[in-house]
Structures are given as C-alpha cells and as structure tokens.
Write a protein that holds these residues in place. Structure first.
Motif, PDB file in Angstrom:
ATOM      1  N   ILE A   1       5.928   6.565 -15.602  1.00 41.36           N
ATOM      2  CA  ILE A   1       6.888   5.648 -14.288  1.00 41.36           C
ATOM      3  C   ILE A   1       7.725   5.658 -13.617  1.00 41.36           C
ATOM      4  O   ILE A   1       8.463   6.852 -13.301  1.00 41.36           O
ATOM      5  N   LEU A   2       7.426   5.504 -12.890  1.00 43.57           N
ATOM      6  CA  LEU A   2       8.001   4.934 -11.891  1.00 43.57           C
ATOM      7  C   LEU A   2       8.235   3.492 -11.596  1.00 43.57           C
ATOM      8  O   LEU A   2       7.895   2.663 -11.782  1.00 43.57           O
ATOM      9  N   LYS A   3      10.026   4.091 -10.791  1.00 41.68           N
ATOM     10  CA  LYS A   3      11.303   2.433 -10.976  1.00 41.68           C
ATOM     11  C   LYS A   3      11.946   2.749 -10.000  1.00 41.68           C
ATOM     12  O   LYS A   3      12.264   3.616  -9.244  1.00 41.68           O
ATOM     13  N   ALA A   4      11.634   1.310  -9.051  1.00 43.33           N
ATOM     14  CA  ALA A   4      12.522   1.296  -7.503  1.00 43.33           C
ATOM     15  C   ALA A   4      13.536  -0.055  -8.219  1.00 43.33           C
ATOM     16  O   ALA A   4      12.474  -0.730  -8.620  1.00 43.33           O
ATOM     17  N   SER A   5      14.136   0.433  -7.295  1.00 45.73           N
ATOM     18  CA  SER A   5      15.706  -0.518  -6.949  1.00 45.73           C
ATOM     19  C   SER A   5      16.467  -0.931  -5.889  1.00 45.73           C
ATOM     20  O   SER A   5      16.569  -0.454  -5.397  1.00 45.73           O
ATOM     21  N   GLY A   6      16.678  -2.053  -6.474  1.00 45.33           N
ATOM     22  CA  GLY A   6      18.125  -2.947  -5.494  1.00 45.33           C
ATOM     23  C   GLY A   6      16.853  -3.451  -4.169  1.00 45.33           C
ATOM     24  O   GLY A   6      16.592  -4.357  -4.926  1.00 45.33           O
ATOM     25  N   VAL A   7      17.026  -4.161  -2.470  1.00 45.27           N
ATOM     26  CA  VAL A   7      16.875  -5.287  -2.298  1.00 45.27           C
ATOM     27  C   VAL A   7      15.377  -4.468  -1.947  1.00 45.27           C
ATOM     28  O   VAL A   7      14.987  -3.040  -1.641  1.00 45.27           O
ATOM     29  N   ASN A   8      14.353  -5.358  -1.928  1.00 44.26           N
ATOM     30  CA  ASN A   8      13.203  -5.282  -1.559  1.00 44.26           C
ATOM     31  C   ASN A   8      12.193  -4.881  -2.476  1.00 44.26           C
ATOM     32  O   ASN A   8      11.448  -3.714  -2.055  1.00 44.26           O
ATOM     33  N   ALA A   9      12.837  -4.505  -3.701  1.00 49.38           N
ATOM     34  CA  ALA A   9      11.979  -3.657  -4.340  1.00 49.38           C
ATOM     35  C   ALA A   9      10.483  -3.671  -4.889  1.00 49.38           C
ATOM     36  O   ALA A   9      10.403  -3.341  -5.540  1.00 49.38           O
ATOM     37  N   GLY A  10      10.377  -5.187  -5.013  1.00 48.84           N
ATOM     38  CA  GLY A  10       9.422  -5.735  -5.469  1.00 48.84           C
ATOM     39  C   GLY A  10       8.096  -5.597  -4.234  1.00 48.84           C
ATOM     40  O   GLY A  10       7.274  -5.771  -4.619  1.00 48.84           O
ATOM     41  N   VAL A  11       8.281  -5.159  -3.356  1.00 48.88           N
ATOM     42  CA  VAL A  11       7.546  -4.629  -1.869  1.00 48.88           C
ATOM     43  C   VAL A  11       6.737  -3.464  -2.534  1.00 48.88           C
ATOM     44  O   VAL A  11       5.329  -3.528  -1.949  1.00 48.88           O
ATOM     45  N   VAL A  12       7.435  -2.603  -3.663  1.00 43.52           N
ATOM     46  CA  VAL A  12       6.609  -1.092  -4.073  1.00 43.52           C
ATOM     47  C   VAL A  12       4.926  -2.177  -4.502  1.00 43.52           C
ATOM     48  O   VAL A  12       4.482  -0.976  -4.522  1.00 43.52           O
ATOM     49  N   SER A  13       5.487  -3.035  -5.659  1.00 41.65           N
ATOM     50  CA  SER A  13       3.690  -3.993  -5.935  1.00 41.65           C
ATOM     51  C   SER A  13       2.749  -3.507  -4.966  1.00 41.65           C
ATOM     52  O   SER A  13       1.457  -3.139  -4.829  1.00 41.65           O
ATOM     53  N   HIS A  14       2.539  -3.645  -3.542  1.00 46.46           N
ATOM     54  CA  HIS A  14       2.252  -3.717  -2.617  1.00 46.46           C
ATOM     55  C   HIS A  14       1.564  -2.813  -1.953  1.00 46.46           C
ATOM     56  O   HIS A  14       0.745  -2.212  -1.402  1.00 46.46           O
ATOM     57  N   LEU A  15       2.818  -1.469  -1.901  1.00 40.98           N
ATOM     58  CA  LEU A  15       2.243  -0.525  -1.529  1.00 40.98           C
ATOM     59  C   LEU A  15       1.794   0.355  -2.844  1.00 40.98           C
ATOM     60  O   LEU A  15       0.005   1.770  -1.882  1.00 40.98           O
ATOM     61  N   LEU A  16       1.753  -0.076  -3.694  1.00 38.83           N
ATOM     62  CA  LEU A  16       0.638   1.128  -5.057  1.00 38.83           C
ATOM     63  C   LEU A  16      -0.968   0.131  -4.938  1.00 38.83           C
ATOM     64  O   LEU A  16      -1.605   0.593  -5.136  1.00 38.83           O
ATOM     65  N   ALA A  17      -0.405  -1.080  -4.362  1.00 37.35           N
ATOM     66  CA  ALA A  17      -1.902  -1.798  -4.185  1.00 37.35           C
ATOM     67  C   ALA A  17      -2.599  -2.510  -5.367  1.00 37.35           C
ATOM     68  O   ALA A  17      -3.287  -2.661  -5.555  1.00 37.35           O
ATOM     69  N   LYS A  18      -1.157  -3.003  -6.725  1.00 35.52           N
ATOM     70  CA  LYS A  18      -2.109  -3.439  -7.978  1.00 35.52           C
ATOM     71  C   LYS A  18      -1.102  -4.532  -8.243  1.00 35.52           C
ATOM     72  O   LYS A  18       0.455  -4.450  -7.903  1.00 35.52           O
ATOM     73  N   ASN A  19      -1.820  -5.161  -8.395  1.00 34.87           N
ATOM     74  CA  ASN A  19      -0.493  -6.938  -9.198  1.00 34.87           C
ATOM     75  C   ASN A  19      -0.165  -6.763 -10.675  1.00 34.87           C
ATOM     76  O   ASN A  19      -0.517  -6.264 -11.226  1.00 34.87           O
ATOM     77  N   PRO A  20       1.412  -7.370 -10.397  1.00 43.43           N
ATOM     78  CA  PRO A  20       2.005  -7.193 -11.230  1.00 43.43           C
ATOM     79  C   PRO A  20       1.305  -7.759 -12.166  1.00 43.43           C
ATOM     80  O   PRO A  20       2.023  -7.641 -13.359  1.00 43.43           O
ATOM     81  N   ASN A  21       0.977  -8.993 -11.752  1.00 37.93           N
ATOM     82  CA  ASN A  21       0.272  -9.908 -13.025  1.00 37.93           C
ATOM     83  C   ASN A  21      -0.691  -9.484 -13.766  1.00 37.93           C
ATOM     84  O   ASN A  21      -1.215  -9.865 -14.283  1.00 37.93           O
ATOM     85  N   ASN A  22      -1.590  -8.386 -12.604  1.00 37.63           N
ATOM     86  CA  ASN A  22      -2.752  -8.010 -14.151  1.00 37.63           C
ATOM     87  C   ASN A  22      -2.325  -6.555 -13.718  1.00 37.63           C
ATOM     88  O   ASN A  22      -1.342  -6.030 -13.869  1.00 37.63           O
ATOM     89  N   VAL A  23      -3.524  -6.116 -15.854  1.00 40.09           N
ATOM     90  CA  VAL A  23      -3.218  -4.831 -16.603  1.00 40.09           C
ATOM     91  C   VAL A  23      -4.278  -4.245 -15.149  1.00 40.09           C
ATOM     92  O   VAL A  23      -4.928  -3.724 -15.559  1.00 40.09           O
TER      93      VAL A  23
END
Length: 484
Positions: free
Chosen positions: A4-26
C-alpha cells in the motif's frame, strides 16, 4: 501479498501520473498464472492511496520444477509472503515509476519528495526486528514492525515469525519503490530465479543515490547476490564490503555451508576483523566435535546419520578409520538427491573408509534396519520437531533401536543473547523450540533413565561467561548390563 502506497499533502494527486495508472480504472492483469491488481482507495489532490496486490497460483509456483515428485514442495509460504516473487509480479505494473519516465508534463515531479506511507507484508525474515528497523531508518523512514499473535493448541510459540512493516517519511516515488524492490528480497532472503551477474546491475540501478552510504550495505549486497563468486565480482568493481553481517545471518549461512570446502576460510568481512585467528563456522565445529567423538569410540563400524539432509556430516564420517557402513537417513527427496551427488564425488577420493548410503526414513516411523547400530547421530535435528513428540521418538531410539552410542546436538537458547537476537527469536525459521542448558540437562536425564543409558553433556563453540557455548552436545552410552 500486497503493498500500500499512500502520499499526503499538496500535489499528492500527481502520484497517479508518476505511477501511470488512472485512479478511475482498476488495473487488473493476469500473466503466467499470477493476477496483479492496482486499486486506488483514495484519490484527491491532498491524498492518494493505492493498493497493489498479487495473487499467484500455488500449483504454478512449483509446476515443472526438478523436484516435482516431492510433495513437500507444496508446503511453503511463497503464495502469501511479500518476497522477490512479489517484486517480480508487480514490476511491469510499476515500470514507469521505477524508470522515472512519466509523460512529459510530469517529469518535473520525478525528483519531488512526497510525504509517503508504505505498508507491505507479510514478510518472513530471519533478521531480528532491530536489523529490520536499521535497514530503513537510516534512509529517513519512521518504521513500525508488527507481528501477529499465534494461538496454538500445544506449546510452540506465542507470536508469529512473519511481520507487517509500515514506513513513513519523505521520499520520491521512484526512490521509494527502488528501495523496496532491493530490500524486500533482502528481508526474505529468498530468490526464486537463477542469480547471475545481472543482479549486480540491479544493485547498481536500484541502489543509486542511497546504497553506498547505507550502514548495512554489506548485508544488502551479500543477501542479494548470495554466492561468494558474485560477491567477489561486486567487490572488485566497488571495493571490499567491510561491515560484518548480523550474527543471526551468519547462523543461517552456517546451515548451508559445505563441509567439503576449506574449513575456516574467511569472508572478506571476516578478514577485515582485527582478530588474528581465522574464523571457523559453528557448523564446522559441530561436525568436527562429532567426528572426533566417533573416531574415539571402540565400536563405530555401523553409523546412522538421522536427518542427514544433503549428506554433509555423513561425508565427513566416511573418512574415519574403522567405519564400515553409514546410513544417511533423510525424508526429503530433494535433499537425498543432493546427498547422492555429494557421495558420488567421493567415489575416487583417497581415505574413504565407507561410502554413505542415502536412505528414505523418518524419526516418526519405526525401521528395523536402524536397530542395533553402533552409533546414531541427531545433529541439529530435534529442535525441528514439535517438543511434545520428542518423548516417543527418544523411546523408539533408546528402547527399540538400542545403539551403543547416541549423539545429539541442539542450540543453547541462552547463547542467543550473545548473538543480539530477540528473546523469542529462534536461530532458524523452522525451529520448533530451543532449550536452555538446564532444560537440556533435564530432558537428557529423563531420556537416559528410561532407556538405561549413561549420558554426558558438553558444549561446542566459543564459551561466553554466563551464556555457555552456542551448541549443546549430549552423548548417551548404553548401560553396561545392556551392552552386548
């Protein structure tokens, strides 16, 4: 097995782009019998959390292996624990993050340190909690190690040997994942694939920027490369590894040492020690003590090595003058095959008195072939058996098999403190118990009395005041009125 990888704070949403995986898709992929899923449980600009889960097919894990005939291959933890298998399963899903090559708009975030929380497990490791914590704390992580409570219907142990690990700290996504991909197999100390010089390239790639300054670099490299020749190759490229491994790791290595190798051959770390004496493995000291005793016995022509494993001790017994037969008894088919290979190499060697004979057998079953032998040896065997079963096993040996001499070695639990091990920790993951010196004396007295044997106890290894010696050895000699 999961991460489980969790990022907190400002710009934490960028992590999904670094992982190259869309949060809306499984992310759900099945490849070679392994299902890998990535699910975002939280996805906002302030907090992003992703669960990475791998589910292998337990049959596919062993299908087509050389020891496919051995049912014991199915009895393992590989389906559940977070290990090198897990890292290989999820590598393709995290390839973009590991390589640090997201879409161009997000390249600037590759070197950005996020406030991270990383949870993974369960991890099966022979390293004490102290060393596990040191592996991560020096890189700026706060670490929490949790063990589950174990509830057995008999007296075995009261807490699990596996651990769940949580790391918290500031780190880039790429560096955090690279650290885990290198250190998770180090914790588990297991590689499911052939280890070649490619592992050195992996160390260089994943260890860039942090490994050279790590206080346990030597431990990490040794447990990644495993083999002495690869370690020497690494040292030629990067310099000597001058930190000594934890004593618990040396114990694990001793269990795998080859008695046909030069006794006392030092590793580079041992050579760096300022001691003038050449170190000798405890395993070699045990074998030497046993062979010295056997050589001194008046009756030693027929020997049984119970739980012979790969035949390391049996191979040494073969050179003792006066020995005529050696039964190397072992239940594992894979171990017996390796013993056969070892014994085959001895065929033309000078000084061999008797070729050991690999034999299928177990302490749990009576075998009339083992009756009335001169010597029966249980070298580091009894601690692998549930304690409540030992009484009937010793009855069989001392009342039914009736050897002239029985030799038993087992760890001295008190000495574990010298190794800086934790109070409830065993020296090997398969140990069911370990006894203090007093506990061993009580057991030996009981066994000897019931079987009409005399006994004496001695120690093997370095003697430390207040702790004794690392190995206990008991020698049972058949009573005179029973001696034929």
């Amino acid at each position: 097995m999961h991460l489980i990888l969790k990022a907190s704070g400002v710009n934490a949403g960028v992590v999904s782009h670094l992982l190259a995986k869309n949060p809306n898709n499984v992310y759900d992929r099945t490849d070679k019998g392994v299902r890998v899923r990535m699910v975002y449980t939280k996805a906002s600009e302030q907090e992003t959390e992703v669960l990475i889960h791998a589910e292998p097919d337990p049959v596919d894990l062993v299908r087509g292996t050389p020891d496919g005939y051995d049912i014991t291959q199915y009895i393992n933890d590989r389906e559940f624990v977070t290990s090198s298998l897990f890292c290989s399963y999820i590598r393709s899903a995290l390839g973009t993050a590991l390589n640090g090559k997201p879409k161009e708009d997000y390249v600037q975030w590759v070197d950005h340190a996020f406030e991270l929380e990383l949870k993974f497990g369960p991890v099966a490791s022979d390293l004490p909690d102290r060393v596990v914590e040191e592996l991560f704390s020096c890189m700026g992580y706060d670490i929490t190690v949790e063990r589950g409570e174990s509830a057995y219907s008999f007296d075995l142990k009261n807490r699990s040997t596996v651990r769940h690990i949580t790391l918290r700290g500031e780190q880039t996504i790429q560096q955090a994942l690279r650290q885990l991909f290198l250190l998770i197999p180090v914790l588990d100390n297991y590689k499911h694939y052939f280890i070649s010089e490619d592992e050195i390239d992996k160390i260089n790639r994943y260890g860039e920027g942090w490994l050279d300054t790590h206080p346990h670099k030597g431990l990490i490299v040794r447990r990644t490369l495993h083999f002495a020749e690869l370690i020497r190759t690494y040292e030629r490229q990067h310099g000597a590894l001058d930190d000594r491994p934890p004593r618990v790791e040396q114990q694990a290595e001793e269990a795998d040492s080859d008695p046909n190798e030069n006794i006392g051959q030092a590793t580079s770390a041992e050579r760096a020690d300022d001691s003038s004496e050449t170190p000798v493995r405890l395993n070699d000291l045990r074998y030497r003590a046993i062979t010295d005793i056997v050589a001194s016995l008046p009756e030693k022509s027929r020997i049984v090595d119970m739980g012979a494993g790969e035949g390391k001790l049996s191979a040494r017994l073969a050179y003792i003058s006066g020995v005529e037969s050696i039964l190397a008894v072992e239940p594992s088919g894979q171990a017996r095959l390796r013993a056969m290979e070892r014994f085959a190499k001895m065929q033309d060697r000078a000084g061999v008195q008797a070729m050991p004979e690999p034999m299928l057998g177990s302490l749990f079953y009576f075998d009339e072939q083992l009756q009335h032998q001169d010597v029966i040896i249980l070298c580091e065997v009894i601690e692998h058996i549930e304690e409540y079963r030992l009484s009937s096993i010793m009855d069989t040996i001392l009342k039914e098999y009736r050897p002239q001499v029985l030799l038993v070695t087992t760890p001295n639990k008190e000495y574990n403190e010298v190794y800086a091990m934790e109070q409830e920790q065993f020296r090997h993951h398969d140990h069911r118990f370990e006894w203090t010196r007093e506990e061993f004396i009580v057991q030996c007295a009981s066994w000897a009395k019931k079987g009409n044997y005399d006994y004496e106890i001695r120690g093997i290894g370095e003697d430390k005041e207040g702790f004794g010696q690392p190995t206990q050895l008991a020698m049972f000699t058949r009573g005179k009125e029973e001696h034929v």
